[in-house]
Design a protein around this motif. Structure first.
Motif, mmCIF file in Angstrom:
data_model
loop_
_atom_site.group_PDB
_atom_site.id
_atom_site.type_symbol
_atom_site.label_atom_id
_atom_site.label_comp_id
_atom_site.label_asym_id
_atom_site.label_seq_id
_atom_site.Cartn_x
_atom_site.Cartn_y
_atom_site.Cartn_z
ATOM 1 N N ASN A 263 -65.970 -16.043 3.474
ATOM 2 C CA ASN A 263 -65.833 -14.886 4.641
ATOM 3 C C ASN A 263 -67.257 -14.175 4.761
ATOM 4 O O ASN A 263 -67.732 -13.749 3.638
ATOM 5 N N PRO B 284 -60.187 -15.598 10.311
ATOM 6 C CA PRO B 284 -58.754 -14.823 9.946
ATOM 7 C C PRO B 284 -57.754 -14.436 10.913
ATOM 8 O O PRO B 284 -58.466 -14.188 12.134
ATOM 9 N N THR C 7 -55.342 -7.147 5.577
ATOM 10 C CA THR C 7 -56.078 -8.001 4.445
ATOM 11 C C THR C 7 -55.176 -8.754 3.617
ATOM 12 O O THR C 7 -55.405 -9.742 3.232
ATOM 13 N N THR D 40 -54.095 -11.647 5.189
ATOM 14 C CA THR D 40 -55.218 -12.637 5.705
ATOM 15 C C THR D 40 -55.404 -13.619 4.178
ATOM 16 O O THR D 40 -55.351 -14.782 4.010
ATOM 17 N N ALA D 41 -55.171 -12.679 3.092
ATOM 18 C CA ALA D 41 -55.076 -13.316 1.747
ATOM 19 C C ALA D 41 -54.011 -14.369 1.331
ATOM 20 O O ALA D 41 -54.219 -15.583 1.161
ATOM 21 N N LEU E 200 -61.377 -8.769 0.725
ATOM 22 C CA LEU E 200 -60.600 -9.733 0.961
ATOM 23 C C LEU E 200 -60.433 -10.494 -0.158
ATOM 24 O O LEU E 200 -59.386 -11.023 -0.905
ATOM 25 N N TYR F 263 -57.128 -11.340 -2.770
ATOM 26 C CA TYR F 263 -56.724 -12.713 -2.994
ATOM 27 C C TYR F 263 -56.507 -12.930 -4.269
ATOM 28 O O TYR F 263 -55.369 -13.203 -4.915
#
Length: 479
Positions: free
Chosen positions: A85, A120, A180, A183-184, A210, A214
């Motif tokens: 990213n 994303p 976020t 997106t994770a 991010l 995750y």
């Protein structure tokens, strides 16, 4: 890098984790040439998979997530996949693996991993959101420099109008889910679709948060995680915004010394004189803009120029403005509305923001005193104060629970993600992380910086898994 302030900036006791739904088998991925973009991507292949818009309703509406792959060409050395990213939030990352290769990602890293990029959710080719901002709103940007309480009131009206554009837009139902944490969760769907039990990760700037989210949500699915130029443990919250001012104060002395050592620019022969020139130019441009550059935009232009290791372009911009000439223009991205819209969605959806205009007026004056270069702008009010929806879930609390498999790299004098904030993430990750701090200015360490000590530490970790046994400092050096 130049869009950070000109255009785009231009605690809970436990994180709520939405468990991924079970899947009987990895999704079938049909790889094809990547969509055309500003950067040629001859080495990449792309595909798209469907993910839930709302992970609390996994059988509901689906959205697209588009990913790219730079495949390893050595099956004997291939370890797995390296998700990447480039930062943000707002920009896509589909072409990032190609960019990393162009910037010299070592061959042994390219052999070890299939390098994966993704746009994303809400950005680029991944079901993009759009608030349909007016040209005037885009030109104004976010967080202009206020010269007093009345300017904060003016900005509040602009911020309210921006928030309303987003609330009234066709993509408004998507905005609360562009976060976020989601997106994770998408990244974990990517891992599953690729048929991998774990993923490694290389994230820069916002990408560090991010990655931290995750590996907090999915610690046992995390292999080797590199976090480069780190946001604080709260991500892009109000403290990160205030951190821009701290970062500029950290980095600006490097520029003042650079210019003072080069009298050909005519901007001062001592750092004190160069600093005085900054304030004089800002005031002059507020009175008489040059090519549309006001004092506020000059502060933003300077802030963004400090991101670079090479400060020549910024000095030339200053010289041009001091002589009443336009600086070298930087084109506005074609997808600027999507970039700004997705950025607001993440910033306003990840954490709660104050809603009192008075509190921003107080913070602006405190910021002006504490950080004269940029503090008032960094404390100004934004659309998040009027965002139509509150965050849908508690912010993920970064902790040290999980395997010790995180390497942080951080410049001492980073304007965008200052060392002081990075240390809060280092503290939150506890024994999961080691941090390599570099005696260097600018934003970005690995590949984009000049420090061989730090670059070697990252490459060794990605290829062999070996990290420094303790946090360490890489002394200043040049290639």
């Amino acid at each position: 890098m130049r869009t950070t302030l000109l255009i785009a900036a231009i605690v809970v006791f436990g994180a709520t984790v939405v468990a991924p739904t079970a899947s009987s088998a990895p999704a079938r991925l049909d790889w094809a040439p990547c969509p055309a973009g500003p950067l040629p991507t001859p080495d990449l292949e792309c595909t798209t998979l469907k993910v839930p818009l709302n992970y609390q309703d996994p059988n509901g509406r689906k959205i697209d997530v588009t990913i790219s792959r730079l495949p390893s060409k050595d099956p004997r050395k291939r370890r797995g996949v390296l998700l990447t990213n480039p930062g943000g939030p707002g920009p896509g990352g589909l072409d990032h693996p190609q960019l990393l290769k162009l910037f010299g990602l070592p061959q042994n890293v390219l052999d070890t991993y299939d390098v994966i990029g993704l746009d994303p959710r809400g950005t680029g080719h991944s079901s993009p959101v759009a608030c349909d901002f007016t040209p005037e709103q885009i030109a104004r940007g976010n967080l202009p420099y206020p010269n007093g309480p009345a300017d904060v009131l003016t900005q509040a009206e602009h911020a309210k109008a921006q928030a309303k554009r987003c609330a009234d837009a066709e993509s408004a139902p998507m905005l609360p889910h562009i976060t976020t944490a989601n997106t994770a969760r998408d990244m974990d769907r990517v891992r599953e679709a690729l048929g991998e039990s774990t993923v490694s990760f290389l994230g820069t700037s916002y990408g560090t948060y991010l990655g931290a989210v995750y590996t907090t949500l999915f610690p046992r699915r995390s292999d080797r995680f590199v976090l480069d130029s780190n946001l604080g443990a709260g991500g892009y919250d109000i403290n990160a915004m205030r951190g821009f001012a701290r970062g500029m104060e950290d980095r600006f002395p490097d520029f003042a010394t650079f210019v003072a050592d080069r009298p050909q620019y005519g901007l001062g022969t001592t750092p004190v004189q160069v600093t005085a020139k900054f304030h004089e130019l800002a005031a002059r441009l507020d009175r008489t803009p040059v090519a549309g550059i006001t004092g506020s935009l000059f502060r933003g232009l300077t802030f963004e120029g400090l991101y670079s290791v090479d400060l020549t372009a910024l000095a030339e911009d200053w010289q041009a403005l001091d002589e009443g000439k336009a600086p070298v223009p930087y084109p506005t991205p074609d997808n600027i509305d999507n970039l700004l819209s997705a950025r607001f969605a993440v910033l306003c959806g990840d954490s709660a923001w104050p809603r009192s205009v008075t509190s921003y007026q107080v913070d602006v004056e405190a910021g002006r005193l504490r950080s004269p270069l940029l503090g008032a702008a960094a404390a100004n009010i934004s659309a998040c104060a009027y965002w139509p929806t509150a965050p849908l879930e508690p912010q993920v609390r970064i902790t040290g629970n999980g395997p010790s498999n995180v390497l942080m790299v951080q410049n001492q004098r980073d304007p965008g993600t200052p060392l002081a904030n990075a240390r809060t993430l280092r503290s939150a990750l506890a024994d999961r992380a080691r941090m390599v701090t570099v005696d260097q200015g600018g934003h970005g360490v690995y590949l984009f910086g000049t420090n061989r000590c730090a670059n070697t530490a990252v490459t060794d970790f990605l290829v062999t898994g070996q990290r420094p046994t303790t946090d360490m400092l890489c002394p200043a050096e040049t290639r």
